[in-house]
Design a protein around this motif. Structure first.
Motif, PDB file in Angstrom:
ATOM      1  N   VAL A 103     -24.571 -15.544  17.092  1.00 38.21           N
ATOM      2  CA  VAL A 103     -23.527 -16.336  17.739  1.00 38.21           C
ATOM      3  C   VAL A 103     -24.130 -17.544  18.455  1.00 38.21           C
ATOM      4  O   VAL A 103     -23.537 -18.633  18.455  1.00 38.21           O
ATOM      5  N   LEU A 104     -25.325 -17.389  19.024  1.00 35.54           N
ATOM      6  CA  LEU A 104     -25.995 -18.511  19.696  1.00 35.54           C
ATOM      7  C   LEU A 104     -26.419 -19.569  18.682  1.00 35.54           C
ATOM      8  O   LEU A 104     -26.298 -20.781  18.931  1.00 35.54           O
ATOM      9  N   LEU A 105     -26.897 -19.130  17.519  1.00 41.44           N
ATOM     10  CA  LEU A 105     -27.304 -20.075  16.483  1.00 41.44           C
ATOM     11  C   LEU A 105     -26.103 -20.869  15.969  1.00 41.44           C
ATOM     12  O   LEU A 105     -26.209 -22.072  15.710  1.00 41.44           O
ATOM     13  N   VAL A 106     -24.967 -20.201  15.838  1.00 40.74           N
ATOM     14  CA  VAL A 106     -23.754 -20.896  15.397  1.00 40.74           C
ATOM     15  C   VAL A 106     -23.308 -21.906  16.445  1.00 40.74           C
ATOM     16  O   VAL A 106     -22.897 -23.025  16.113  1.00 40.74           O
ATOM     17  N   ILE A 107     -23.382 -21.525  17.712  1.00 36.47           N
ATOM     18  CA  ILE A 107     -23.005 -22.445  18.791  1.00 36.47           C
ATOM     19  C   ILE A 107     -23.873 -23.703  18.747  1.00 36.47           C
ATOM     20  O   ILE A 107     -23.371 -24.827  18.872  1.00 36.47           O
ATOM     21  N   LEU A 123     -12.797 -18.529  20.570  1.00 32.17           N
ATOM     22  CA  LEU A 123     -12.729 -19.431  21.725  1.00 32.17           C
ATOM     23  C   LEU A 123     -14.081 -19.566  22.414  1.00 32.17           C
ATOM     24  O   LEU A 123     -14.445 -20.655  22.883  1.00 32.17           O
ATOM     25  N   THR A 124     -14.840 -18.471  22.467  1.00 34.13           N
ATOM     26  CA  THR A 124     -16.166 -18.516  23.083  1.00 34.13           C
ATOM     27  C   THR A 124     -17.090 -19.449  22.315  1.00 34.13           C
ATOM     28  O   THR A 124     -17.768 -20.306  22.899  1.00 34.13           O
ATOM     29  N   VAL A 125     -17.123 -19.290  20.988  1.00 37.16           N
ATOM     30  CA  VAL A 125     -17.961 -20.149  20.150  1.00 37.16           C
ATOM     31  C   VAL A 125     -17.530 -21.607  20.289  1.00 37.16           C
ATOM     32  O   VAL A 125     -18.360 -22.511  20.465  1.00 37.16           O
ATOM     33  N   ALA A 126     -16.218 -21.848  20.236  1.00 40.18           N
ATOM     34  CA  ALA A 126     -15.707 -23.220  20.286  1.00 40.18           C
ATOM     35  C   ALA A 126     -16.004 -23.877  21.628  1.00 40.18           C
ATOM     36  O   ALA A 126     -16.476 -25.023  21.684  1.00 40.18           O
ATOM     37  N   LEU A 127     -15.747 -23.179  22.724  1.00 34.81           N
ATOM     38  CA  LEU A 127     -15.940 -23.776  24.047  1.00 34.81           C
ATOM     39  C   LEU A 127     -17.416 -24.013  24.356  1.00 34.81           C
ATOM     40  O   LEU A 127     -17.784 -25.060  24.903  1.00 34.81           O
ATOM     41  N   CYS A 128     -18.271 -23.052  24.005  1.00 35.04           N
ATOM     42  CA  CYS A 128     -19.710 -23.236  24.241  1.00 35.04           C
ATOM     43  C   CYS A 128     -20.254 -24.370  23.379  1.00 35.04           C
ATOM     44  O   CYS A 128     -21.065 -25.182  23.848  1.00 35.04           O
ATOM     45  N   ALA A 129     -19.817 -24.436  22.124  1.00 34.36           N
ATOM     46  CA  ALA A 129     -20.256 -25.518  21.243  1.00 34.36           C
ATOM     47  C   ALA A 129     -19.750 -26.862  21.750  1.00 34.36           C
ATOM     48  O   ALA A 129     -20.448 -27.885  21.629  1.00 34.36           O
ATOM     49  N   LEU A 130     -18.557 -26.878  22.323  1.00 34.54           N
ATOM     50  CA  LEU A 130     -18.016 -28.128  22.868  1.00 34.54           C
ATOM     51  C   LEU A 130     -18.856 -28.620  24.035  1.00 34.54           C
ATOM     52  O   LEU A 130     -19.105 -29.835  24.166  1.00 34.54           O
ATOM     53  N   VAL A 131     -19.306 -27.701  24.893  1.00 31.11           N
ATOM     54  CA  VAL A 131     -20.176 -28.094  26.008  1.00 31.11           C
ATOM     55  C   VAL A 131     -21.469 -28.704  25.473  1.00 31.11           C
ATOM     56  O   VAL A 131     -21.922 -29.756  25.938  1.00 31.11           O
ATOM     57  N   LEU A 155     -29.152 -23.266   7.842  1.00 28.44           N
ATOM     58  CA  LEU A 155     -30.483 -23.715   8.251  1.00 28.44           C
ATOM     59  C   LEU A 155     -30.894 -23.066   9.569  1.00 28.44           C
ATOM     60  O   LEU A 155     -32.032 -22.606   9.730  1.00 28.44           O
ATOM     61  N   TRP A 156     -29.961 -23.035  10.519  1.00 29.42           N
ATOM     62  CA  TRP A 156     -30.245 -22.400  11.805  1.00 29.42           C
ATOM     63  C   TRP A 156     -30.449 -20.898  11.654  1.00 29.42           C
ATOM     64  O   TRP A 156     -31.280 -20.311  12.364  1.00 29.42           O
ATOM     65  N   TYR A 157     -29.724 -20.269  10.757  1.00 24.56           N
ATOM     66  CA  TYR A 157     -29.735 -18.806  10.654  1.00 24.56           C
ATOM     67  C   TYR A 157     -30.887 -18.284   9.785  1.00 24.56           C
ATOM     68  O   TYR A 157     -31.508 -17.264  10.114  1.00 24.56           O
ATOM     69  N   PHE A 158     -31.171 -18.986   8.679  1.00 25.22           N
ATOM     70  CA  PHE A 158     -32.176 -18.496   7.743  1.00 25.22           C
ATOM     71  C   PHE A 158     -33.503 -19.256   7.807  1.00 25.22           C
ATOM     72  O   PHE A 158     -34.575 -18.649   7.759  1.00 25.22           O
ATOM     73  N   VAL A 159     -33.457 -20.578   7.892  1.00 24.89           N
ATOM     74  CA  VAL A 159     -34.659 -21.395   7.745  1.00 24.89           C
ATOM     75  C   VAL A 159     -35.466 -21.479   9.042  1.00 24.89           C
ATOM     76  O   VAL A 159     -36.677 -21.205   9.047  1.00 24.89           O
TER      77      VAL A 159
END
Length: 252
Positions: free
Chosen positions: A111-115, A42-50, A93-97
């Motif tokens: 978690v921030l990179l995924v968001i 839920l944290t990842v989803a809600l932050c990504a939604l914002v 790309l966000w995590y490795f590159v």
């Protein structure tokens, strides 16, 4: 196949059943773990939604600026770039590159990179919906704002966007539900969300069926809750006299 639902009451390291199913002190049961994983989902989803709503609103608005073709082109590039690259590839790309190119990002939490990856991916879809909502409005509304002496920014702020955002709530509901499901890609970079939990706990307990069923139920509950919340928002923000017909209709 043995159905052992008591597995959620077992301690994650010793496998012993704990009364009440909730661990105490340093103990943690699989029930504790799945609830924590649900919280991360839920944290990842809600932050990504914002992130998606803010970026999508800006990009979608820029795509309708008739007097700034270069801004329209830049916004179109954003939409095509993030919409046409698979989400999992964007996460990698966000995590490795990017950390390899910009060393300052090496200590950024995964978690921030995924968001950011999920938020920008979804922003391309939100931008398209915002653009469609603005362009579906009668041209008279834009002209009315100009006739009142509003600048372009004021016309969008006070006239066009308040109407457009109301009429794109239904597609935004779908995107809000999708972002919860798409958050499952976070397991690929070891974020301890629901899919990560199901995979790890299924291997540890040899009870993958129960674990995946429980995770599926929590995804469904999350999506249903978002659907009901957005339905309430749509009902409260509906514009009286504005009827959608073949897309959008003019007010009376």
């Amino acid at each position: 196949m043995a159905w052992d639902w008591q597995v959620f009451c077992k301690e994650t390291t010793t496998g012993e059943v704990i009364a009440g199913c909730f661990g105490k002190g340093g103990d943690q049961t699989y029930l504790n773990w799945i609830l924590s994983a649900w919280g991360w989902t839920l944290t990842v989803a809600l932050c990504a939604l914002v992130v998606a709503l803010v970026a999508g609103l800006v990009i979608g608005t820029l795509r309708t600026l008739q007097d700034s073709p270069w801004l329209v082109r830049l916004a179109n590039v954003w939409v095509e770039l993030f919409r046409n690259i698979p989400l999992l590839v964007q996460v990698f790309l966000w995590y490795f590159v990017l950390p390899a190119i910009f060393p300052v990002m090496k200590d950024t939490p995964s978690v921030l990179l995924v968001i950011l990856a999920l938020g920008f991916f979804t922003s391309a879809r939100v931008a398209e919906q915002v653009r469609s909502g603005i362009q579906a409005l009668p041209r008279g509304q834009r002209y009315a704002g100009m006739a009142l002496g509003f600048s372009t920014t004021q016309t969008y702020r006070y006239v066009l966007l308040p109407m457009a955002l109301r009429i794109v709530i239904p597609p935004l509901t779908s995107e809000s539900m999708n972002i919860v499901k798409n958050s499952s890609v976070a397991f690929a970079v070891s974020v301890a969300e629901l899919t990560f939990f199901a995979r790890q706990s299924g291997e540890e307990t040899s009870q993958p069926v129960q674990m995946y069923l429980a995770v599926t139920l929590l995804y469904a509950v999350s999506a249903f809750a978002i659907n009901r919340i957005m339905a309430w928002v749509e009902k409260r923000s509906r514009v009286p006299g504005f009827v959608a017909a073949g897309g959008m209709g003019e007010g009376h």
